[in-house]
Structure formats: C-alpha cells, structure tokens
Enzyme design. Structure first.
Site, mmCIF file in Angstrom:
data_model
loop_
_atom_site.group_PDB
_atom_site.id
_atom_site.type_symbol
_atom_site.label_atom_id
_atom_site.label_comp_id
_atom_site.label_asym_id
_atom_site.label_seq_id
_atom_site.Cartn_x
_atom_site.Cartn_y
_atom_site.Cartn_z
ATOM 1 N N LYS B 94 0.860 -1.176 0.000
ATOM 2 C CA LYS B 94 0.000 0.000 0.000
ATOM 3 C C LYS B 94 0.900 1.230 0.000
ATOM 4 O O LYS B 94 1.725 1.407 0.904
ATOM 5 C CB LYS B 94 -0.908 -0.008 1.224
ATOM 6 C CG LYS B 94 -1.872 1.142 1.215
ATOM 7 C CD LYS B 94 -2.755 1.139 2.445
ATOM 8 C CE LYS B 94 -3.232 2.552 2.691
ATOM 9 N NZ LYS B 94 -3.589 2.789 4.086
ATOM 10 N N GLY B 155 -8.397 8.849 10.161
ATOM 11 C CA GLY B 155 -8.635 8.904 11.599
ATOM 12 C C GLY B 155 -9.819 9.753 12.030
ATOM 13 O O GLY B 155 -10.141 9.816 13.208
ATOM 14 N N ASN B 203 -9.562 1.201 10.420
ATOM 15 C CA ASN B 203 -8.614 0.977 11.514
ATOM 16 C C ASN B 203 -9.105 1.694 12.766
ATOM 17 O O ASN B 203 -9.600 1.077 13.707
ATOM 18 C CB ASN B 203 -7.219 1.483 11.077
ATOM 19 C CG ASN B 203 -6.171 1.371 12.172
ATOM 20 O OD1 ASN B 203 -6.399 0.758 13.207
ATOM 21 N ND2 ASN B 203 -5.019 1.961 11.948
#
Lengths: 378, 252
Positions: B94, B155, B203
C-alpha cells in the site's frame, strides 16, 4: 531589533518569532469565560482563540470535559500507542549560566564527558533493557562537546538503536545536516521562556543568552533535513499561560511553513537541582500541567507529547492515556549511570525512577500499547 | 455465488481490509477473526522493532499488506517497499506518500511516481490517494493494482465526505476501488459498498471503539450487506411517492 549574534551564529531571517510575539504580547487570558471553553469543546477544529480559552483560568473547573476531549483526539491520531525512549547524557559541561539549571557553568558540580568507549558501554547497557529509541543529551558546551563528538556518538548509537533524537545546544543548518546524515532525525530545543525580559534575566551568559538564535533552532534543523523537531517551555519560569501559548504558536506557524516536518512538545516543570533544592514550579500544579497538556492535544492533535520523569509515576500513567504519547523509562540524568560508573552529577532530580520493564507492565495493565519503535530511516 | 475480490494475482473472499496501527496488540487476533478479514495493513515502521513486533500477533493465513507510511516522496516509498519485501516477503504494497503531518493527506503527485517505480520493481502497488479521476487514470496506466481513495481525512471517522468523487472513480476506473480512510461507522462502510466500492479499509473506527470484537463484526456484516445490495442492484430512488392512483391517471 536584531540581537547581537555571536560571530559563528547563522542568521536565517525568519518571520516566526514576530508572528508568535505579535499575538502573545496582546493576549488577555482573563477575558475568557466558561462558555468560551464549552463552545471550544464542541468544535471539530480548535482555533488559536479556542486554545487561549482552554489554557485560561476559566477553563480550570472544566478539566474533566477538557480531558475527555483530549483523550478522544489522542486516540484518533495515536490509538493506544505509547512510545518509549530514554535519555543518555554524554557530557554535562556547560558554558551557559541559566540560573535554574543544575548544569549551569557557575554551579560547582562534578563535570564529566564520556569518551566513545564509555558511550558505547552505556548504549549497550540501555539496549539490554529493550529500548530501541534513544535521546542523546549534552550540556551546552561547543568547546567540550563539539559537533564532531556528537556526530561520533550518533554513529555509535545507530549500531544499537533504531531511532535517535538529540537534545543539545542549538546549531547552524549545516551542522544539523551533518548530524542528520550521521543518523539522528529528531532534535529538541527548549526555549525555556518566550518572554524576552524573563529570558534575559535567567540566561546570563553564553550562546544561550541570544534569544533569537535559540528560537530559530527548529527552523534551522528542518532546513538541515531533520525529520522532526521538539519544543518546550520550562513551566514555572515565566508566565506559564503565555509560555504555553507561545510554544503552541511556535509549532503552529512552523508546521504551516514546513508541513512535512514532524512536531513534538515537552512539558517540563521546574525541578530542584543539586545546587538549589528550593527551585519549584511556582504556580504550575498538576491541575495546570494537565490543563496545558490537554490544550496542546486539542489544538495540535497530530503532535507527539513527552511526559518527563520530573512527574510522579501515577501522573505519568494517566497522562499517557489522556494526552501524552511518549514516555521516558529507566531514566538517569547523570553521566555514566547506566553502567553504574557515575562520573558526573545530575541535571535535576527525577520523580519517577521506574525501569523500562516496570513502566511497560503498568501501561499494558491499563490497556495501553507500549511501542519501542515506529520509525524507519529513509 | 463466486464473488471474489481480485487484486493483482491474488483473490480474496473478504472485502474488509483491517488496519493495524492503533490497536492493542493482544486484541488484534480476535479482531481479525471477528472481522473475517484476510488482509491486514501495517506500517513497515511498526514491523521494524524487536519488542512486540506486530507480525507475531497476526495469524499466518492472513495476507500482510505493508504500507509505506513515513515516506515523504516516491524515492522514500520505494526504499521502504524494498525493506518491507525483505522483512515480510510481501509483494502487495500500500503506497502512502504524505508530506503533511497535520492532516496526513496523500500527495497524489509523488504517489503516482511511486506507483510507477514500484510496478517496475515487480510490486503490486495499491496507492492511497485523494480521489482525483485524472490521477487515478494515470495510476492505472502506471501499473496500480487498485485505487484507494480516502473517504475523509485519516482517523476522522467522518465517513464518505468525498462520496461523489469516489463514485466517479468507481464508474470510470476499471480497477478495484477500495475506500481507505475516514470510514467511522458500519453504515458508512455499507454505503461505500452499495456504491460499488470493491472493499473497505478501516482501523481507527474499530481500534478506538468500546468493544473491538463486536465493532469488527459489525463492520464485517455491514460490508457484506453493502456488497449484496450492490450486486442485487438497489431499486431506483424517487423524489416523489409513487401513488397507486396517480395524479395523471386520467390521461388517455
């Protein structure tokens, strides 16, 4: 007006100092009320004005919601990770006269400088504790610990450690570049206080007496290809609110100018030294310290934040859950102590003497994830 | 029904790619199981450690997808990819090239250059990118195995802020489009899959949830539901109710 630099000091004509002081010199923290703080906590993005509200006296009674907001920002950027490191003091010779510091040149302390063999032995002893990041420190003496000596120490450290930071006297761009090429990628320079008058009163002699050369250190380091730069005011020396705002603005403006740089802040409070056991952090209690840390986290959520062994163990355990991301462990602030051959006196008294293993276990038990390294040299 | 996710020469049954950077390591194995994930991403800089190496916590049948985080230009991305291949044997990489420490937004220009360099070195490049059609086309031509646009800044848990632009990539780019960042809720993951995304990566949303295992499972179910909805072709939406006695029913 430009201060008179020493002849070997590089001038970079930076706009950062003016940008910081233009704001800080006009600030009145008493104008903020509880509602300003509550409004700030409801926002997605924290402005400079919001940050001022967070460190204002009115915010103290809202420390619980402030801490909650900080914790969620911390998790968003860093998850449960807590990064470990330890400082290695290789020399405590100093040419500066900083009235609050154990290493100052007027203090009659035991001075020492490790030779390369001694440094390697210390590195090996620290490596055995499982650490992979090291912070190399010297007192501020160009004469006794010159740049080539520090570069040699860095090259040695590279044999044993994955990540090397430096906390040394400020350098010129080309010197930072030399140390970067030797294997160091992070530097920290503490401004101590951003208030010029207080600064001059506390830094009587040596290179450090030149305020502007010091405040531009991080910018020279970034120009010299360092990956990351660290900041900090010594809390308790000047007006802590103004110094906290100045530090935050220092990071804020430099990040805008050098967006790829990595940024970190430390929050040291004044501690007693060998020479003066009465030194204390004045009006910065634990409440104020946590308030400062949370405000930094909310305003600059992406920066690393170190919590020093100047604070007690329980405060540190909780601080890394809420705001801090880096913790030192197995710390000695003397020279030669990792190999039990103490040659030189300590910079300050520490309040958390726990070993790497002890801190590691404690953090695991409170649901945090100790990380020994998250860095790769490219 | 055969419905495999194809990336380069590899095929996967799961369309949920799990990120690993924010987890408590002991919890990662059960999160993978509950997510039913077959691919897990991790930063080379997290593998580059002797204590608590994340690789030791990942079941052997899971495909490791190293990322190049820490790279600030295409040369650094290539160097990191080469080290990652040496350490983990992975050829799927990635690509993350970021030179903004505040928002962590990808640099499309350098990422494109990195795709070309990695493809030339025999990697299967999976570029993380800002959803830009022209750059995505160039990445495909440079050898990208998929396109990984961000839904929102990494995030943030803000979901599909870039929805319309991701839809354009899905419609125009003949490669799997994997929504990579910003997905904060299972409903957002389902929405991305309904739009035709090939997979979703998450994540923070899981690592910082109250119960990691339950949230991993919620994401798995949402991604599967969204995929099924996409395959079955949702009925068209209408701005007006379809009355059973229409207003214009009198017309001959």
């Amino acid at each position: 007006m430009q201060e008179k630099y020493f002849p070997d000091m590089e001038i970079i004509n930076s706009d950062i100092e003016d940008k910081i002081l233009n704001i800080v010199n006009k600030i009145d923290f008493n104008k903020y009320n509880k509602n300003d703080v509550i409004n700030t906590l409801q926002k997605d993005n924290c402005s400079i004005e919001d940050f001022c509200a967070l460190i204002s006296p009115a915010a103290k009674e809202l420390i619980e919601p402030i801490a909650k907001k900080a914790k969620s920002e911390r998790e968003r950027f860093f998850g449960k990770n807590v990064y470990f490191f330890t400082p290695l003091y290789i020399s405590n010779y100093c040419e500066n006269h900083c009235v609050y510091c154990g290493f100052n040149c007027k203090n009659n302390i035991k001075r020492a400088k490790l030779n390369l063999e001694e440094i390697e032995n210390e590195l090996i002893a620290i490596k055995k504790t499982g650490l992979e990041e090291i912070l190399i420190l010297t007192g501020e003496s160009r004469k006794m610990s010159d740049v080539n000596y520090i570069a040699s120490a860095v090259q040695l450290a590279k044999k044993y450690f994955k990540n090397i930071g430096l906390e040394i006297y400020p350098l010129n761009t080309d010197e930072y570049n030399l140390l970067h090429k030797s294997g160091a990628d992070y530097i920290t320079v503490f401004q101590e206080t951003y208030d010029k008058e207080t600064y001059i009163k506390n830094h009587l002699k040596g290179h450090k007496s030149i305020y502007s050369y010091r405040i531009n250190s991080q910018e020279r380091a970034l120009k010299g290809n360092m990956r990351g730069v660290g900041f900090g005011a010594l809390l308790g020396l000047g007006d802590y609110k103004k110094d906290t705002l100045s530090t935050a603005l220092h990071i804020y403006f430099l990040q805008k100018k050098y967006p790829k740089g990595e940024f970190a802040v430390s929050v040291p409070r004044l501690r007693p030294t060998v020479a003066d056991s009465n030194i204390n952090p004045n009006d910065v209690g634990e409440l104020e310290l946590l308030q400062i840390m949370c405000a930094y986290r909310i305003f600059l959520p992406f920066i690393n934040m170190t919590i020093s062994t100047r604070e007690r163990a329980d405060f540190r355990n909780n601080a890394v859950k809420i705001a801090a991301t880096k913790i030192s462990a197995g710390v000695s602030t003397g020279i030669g102590e990792h190999t039990n051959k103490k040659e030189g006196d300590n910079q300050f008294e520490i309040a958390d003497p726990r070993s790497v293993e002890e801190i590691y276990t404690t953090l695991k038990n409170i649901g945090m994830q100790p990380v020994m390294n998250e860095y790769v040299w490219v | 029904m055969q419905d495999k996710l194809k990336i380069g020469k590899y095929e996967f049954n799961s369309r949920f790619i799990l990120g690993s950077g924010k987890f408590n390591l002991e919890l990662i194995k059960s999160a993978i199981e509950n997510a039913n994930a077959e691919i897990i991403t991790m930063a080379l800089r997290r593998i580059n450690t002797e204590t608590d190496n994340i690789l030791d916590f990942i079941p052997k049948n899971i495909k490791i997808l190293p990322n190049t985080s820490g790279a600030r230009n295409s040369d650094e991305a290539l160097r990191i990819a080469l080290i990652a291949r040496e350490l983990s044997g992975a050829d799927m990489i990635k690509i993350e090239v970021i030179k903004d420490s505040k928002y962590l937004l990808p640099d499309n220009y350098e990422t494109l250059k990195a795709v070309e360099k990695l493809a030339n070195e025999g990697f299967i490049p999976m570029p993380y990118m800002y959803p830009d059609l022209t750059v995505a086309r160039d990445m495909k031509n440079a050898g990208a195995a998929c396109i990984m646009p961000l839904g929102a800044p990494i995030g943030t848990n803000k979901g599909l802020i870039t929805k319309d632009f991701i839809q354009i990539l899905i419609d125009e780019i003949d490669l799997p489009v994997i929504v990579d960042a910003g997905i904060g809720r299972p409903s957002q993951a389902a929405q991305a899959m309904e739009m035709g995304a090939a997979a979703v990566m998450a994540n923070t949303a899981i690592a910082t949830s109250g119960d990691i295992n339950i949230m991993a499972k919620a994401f798995k179910l949402a991604i599967e539901a969204g995929r099924l909805a996409y395959l079955s072709k949702c009925g068209a939406t209408n701005d007006f109710a379809q009355a059973s006695s229409p207003l214009t029913g009198f017309l001959r």
